[in-house]
Design a protein around this motif. Structure first.
Motif, PDB file in Angstrom:
ATOM      1  N   ILE A  17       0.932  -1.330  -0.013  1.00 53.93           N
ATOM      2  CA  ILE A  17      -0.003  -0.002  -0.082  1.00 53.93           C
ATOM      3  C   ILE A  17       0.885   1.263  -0.124  1.00 53.93           C
ATOM      4  N   THR A  18       1.932   1.401   0.767  1.00 52.32           N
ATOM      5  CA  THR A  18       2.898   2.365   0.699  1.00 52.32           C
ATOM      6  C   THR A  18       3.655   2.619  -0.516  1.00 52.32           C
ATOM      7  N   GLU A  19       3.989   1.339  -1.258  1.00 51.06           N
ATOM      8  CA  GLU A  19       4.485   1.674  -2.620  1.00 51.06           C
ATOM      9  C   GLU A  19       3.554   2.285  -3.436  1.00 51.06           C
ATOM     10  N   VAL A  20       2.142   1.838  -3.738  1.00 51.38           N
ATOM     11  CA  VAL A  20       1.598   2.155  -4.477  1.00 51.38           C
ATOM     12  C   VAL A  20       0.641   3.496  -4.170  1.00 51.38           C
ATOM     13  N   PRO A  62       1.771   6.455  -1.410  1.00 50.99           N
ATOM     14  CA  PRO A  62       2.636   6.782  -0.270  1.00 50.99           C
ATOM     15  C   PRO A  62       1.892   7.575   0.627  1.00 50.99           C
ATOM     16  N   GLU A  63       0.758   8.472   0.258  1.00 49.59           N
ATOM     17  CA  GLU A  63       0.139   9.481   1.155  1.00 49.59           C
ATOM     18  C   GLU A  63      -1.044   8.793   1.700  1.00 49.59           C
ATOM     19  N   TYR A  64      -1.104   7.504   1.645  1.00 49.01           N
ATOM     20  CA  TYR A  64      -2.259   6.658   2.321  1.00 49.01           C
ATOM     21  C   TYR A  64      -2.100   6.865   3.797  1.00 49.01           C
TER      22      TYR A  64
END
Length: 102
Positions: free
Chosen positions: A46-49, A51-53
């Motif tokens: 998720i953080t790769e896809v 990063p602002e999540y």
């Protein structure tokens, strides 16, 4: 006839036990590296896809260490397996008692 059926059940049981042991040991032999949970893997992706999540919520209880988290997970798995085993034994015992009474 009954002896043959019991003999087949014995072989079937040993084959099932052997399969469980093989499935348990095989990953330990063939898979190298650190074992991790799906939660950690998902967080990395998720953080790769994106990063602002930002997560929707935070956990209510955060274990102080990874060992305690593992202990709680294993305890939960053990209790669940015990409950399932007890239920299977209970219903099997009831059905055998019912067969004997008939």
């Amino acid at each position: 006839m009954k002896q043959s059926s019991q003999s087949n059940n014995g072989w079937n049981n040993w084959l099932l036990i052997s399969a469980v042991v093989a499935l348990t040991i095989a990953p330990l032999i063939f898979v190298r590296g650190e074992y991790g949970g799906a939660d950690g893997e998902a967080e990395e992706v998720i953080t790769e896809v994106k990063p602002e999540y930002k997560p929707w919520f935070t956990p209510i209880f955060e274990p102080p260490s990874g060992e305690i988290e593992t202990l709680l997970f294993c305890a939960q798995a053990g209790l669940g397996a015990g409950l399932i085993g007890y239920s299977i034994g209970l219903y099997r015992g009831r059905s055998e008692r019912k067969k004997r009474e008939e």
